[in-house]
Design a protein around this motif. Structure first.
Motif, PDB file in Angstrom:
ATOM      1  N   ASN A 166      81.419 -17.056  57.463  1.00  0.00           N
ATOM      2  CA  ASN A 166      81.397 -16.018  56.435  1.00  0.00           C
ATOM      3  C   ASN A 166      81.989 -16.471  55.105  1.00  0.00           C
ATOM      4  O   ASN A 166      82.171 -15.663  54.195  1.00  0.00           O
ATOM      5  N   TYR A 167      82.272 -17.765  54.976  1.00  0.00           N
ATOM      6  CA  TYR A 167      82.862 -18.258  53.735  1.00  0.00           C
ATOM      7  C   TYR A 167      81.880 -18.191  52.573  1.00  0.00           C
ATOM      8  O   TYR A 167      80.682 -18.459  52.731  1.00  0.00           O
ATOM      9  N   THR A 168      82.389 -17.856  51.401  1.00  0.00           N
ATOM     10  CA  THR A 168      81.616 -18.040  50.177  1.00  0.00           C
ATOM     11  C   THR A 168      81.605 -19.539  49.865  1.00  0.00           C
ATOM     12  O   THR A 168      82.428 -20.297  50.393  1.00  0.00           O
ATOM     13  N   PRO A 169      80.679 -20.006  49.008  1.00  0.00           N
ATOM     14  CA  PRO A 169      80.670 -21.429  48.655  1.00  0.00           C
ATOM     15  C   PRO A 169      82.012 -21.927  48.135  1.00  0.00           C
ATOM     16  O   PRO A 169      82.439 -23.037  48.462  1.00  0.00           O
ATOM     17  N   LEU A 202      84.373 -22.188  51.061  1.00  0.00           N
ATOM     18  CA  LEU A 202      83.970 -23.310  51.898  1.00  0.00           C
ATOM     19  C   LEU A 202      84.464 -24.629  51.305  1.00  0.00           C
ATOM     20  O   LEU A 202      84.956 -25.510  52.013  1.00  0.00           O
ATOM     21  N   LYS A 203      84.351 -24.767  49.991  1.00  0.00           N
ATOM     22  CA  LYS A 203      84.832 -25.970  49.320  1.00  0.00           C
ATOM     23  C   LYS A 203      86.336 -26.126  49.519  1.00  0.00           C
ATOM     24  O   LYS A 203      86.837 -27.222  49.774  1.00  0.00           O
ATOM     25  N   SER A 204      87.056 -25.004  49.444  1.00  0.00           N
ATOM     26  CA  SER A 204      88.508 -25.032  49.604  1.00  0.00           C
ATOM     27  C   SER A 204      88.906 -25.453  51.015  1.00  0.00           C
ATOM     28  O   SER A 204      89.789 -26.299  51.197  1.00  0.00           O
ATOM     29  N   VAL A 205      88.253 -24.873  52.018  1.00  0.00           N
ATOM     30  CA  VAL A 205      88.622 -25.194  53.396  1.00  0.00           C
ATOM     31  C   VAL A 205      88.257 -26.630  53.734  1.00  0.00           C
ATOM     32  O   VAL A 205      88.994 -27.332  54.439  1.00  0.00           O
ATOM     33  N   ARG A 206      87.138 -27.124  53.216  1.00  0.00           N
ATOM     34  CA  ARG A 206      86.734 -28.497  53.489  1.00  0.00           C
ATOM     35  C   ARG A 206      87.668 -29.497  52.828  1.00  0.00           C
ATOM     36  O   ARG A 206      87.815 -30.631  53.298  1.00  0.00           O
TER      37      ARG A 206
END
Length: 263
Positions: free
Chosen positions: A76-79, A82-86
């Motif tokens: 459910n991540y926004t882009p 997603l960039k932050s978690v990666r």
């Protein structure tokens, strides 16, 4: 499988299936990986180890199921999220993903591309701050190649390149390191040394470490938890002393239709 009730989970994999061209690479995977754990993933080629690591890194999305990363559902991540978690999950791929024409410090500095963005990375690759070079030199000292700070990466040995990839991960300050067959191209002594180094870093930084390995002896000797995957299914998930020889034999026993399969 360890008791997860009191531990903080880095990854929770719930009912994850993933398919390529209508062929399942993972089948209803259920796993919990806790903060600071060191886990080896073993199994035959093509069994699903790399797919699992790529899903945990959010490089690919599961066909079905959920992956909870540090308490958040990655599907459910926004882009931007997603960039932050990666940026907090370091993946060391089998090919190491180094730029051979870069100097060692430049390859290490790319570890923070997800945190700083491309333009800042470009600036840092061209005019690095003195404190960054000092930090990178310190990290290279930890991995045993501090004298290679300004060396061109293509001139390094295979073992030295692997240590550059590890240094890049450390520079990233990750919550988790996912290593996909990081010792497949070096001799047994260097393989053991690199595995020990990654485990040492994990313990020092309380960083979760997941490593896929073909070297079963290293997995069983060095890791407190070993997960066996075959045909996309978890066959066992226990400490090495609780895994029987029969289970290991069955994990690697190829069926007739698998013998000629690639990967």
């Amino acid at each position: 499988m360890p008791d997860t009730a009191k531990a903080k989970a880095t990854f929770i994999v719930s009912g994850v299936t993933h398919s390529y061209n209508q062929t399942n690479a993972l089948n209803s995977i259920e796993l919990t990986i806790n903060e600071g754990e060191c886990v080896a993933i073993v199994g035959p080629s093509g069994g699903g180890k790399t797919t699992l690591l790529n899903i945990l890194n959010s490089s690919i999305k599961p066909s079905t199921g959920k992956v909870i990363i540090q308490g958040k559902d990655s599907t459910n991540y926004t882009p931007r999220e997603l960039k932050s978690v990666r940026s907090r999950i370091s993946l060391i791929p089998q090919n190491l993903a180094l730029v051979d024409s870069f100097r060692v410090w430049q390859n290490v500095i790319t570890g923070k591309i997800g945190q700083h963005g491309f333009l800042k990375l470009l600036k840092n690759l061209t005019i690095p701050a003195k404190e960054q070079l000092t930090e990178i030199h310190s990290i290279l000292d930890r991995v045993g190649i501090e004298e290679k700070l300004f060396s061109i990466t293509k001139n390094l040995s295979g073992g030295q390149k692997q240590r550059v990839a590890v240094a890049r991960s450390i520079f990233q300050s990750p919550a988790a390191i996912l290593a996909d067959e990081p010792v497949s191209s070096v001799d047994p002594a260097r393989a053991k040394s690199l595995v020990e180094l990654l485990i040492k870093i994990s313990n020092e930084e309380n960083t979760t470490l997941l490593m896929s390995l073909h070297n079963l002896e290293l997995a069983m000797e060095k890791f407190p938890r070993v997960i066996g995957i075959r045909n996309g299914t978890v066959c066992f998930d226990r400490s090495p002393d609780q895994i029987s020889k029969k289970e290991l034999q069955e994990l690697y026993q190829l069926e007739e239709n698998e013998i000629l399969e690639d990967g």
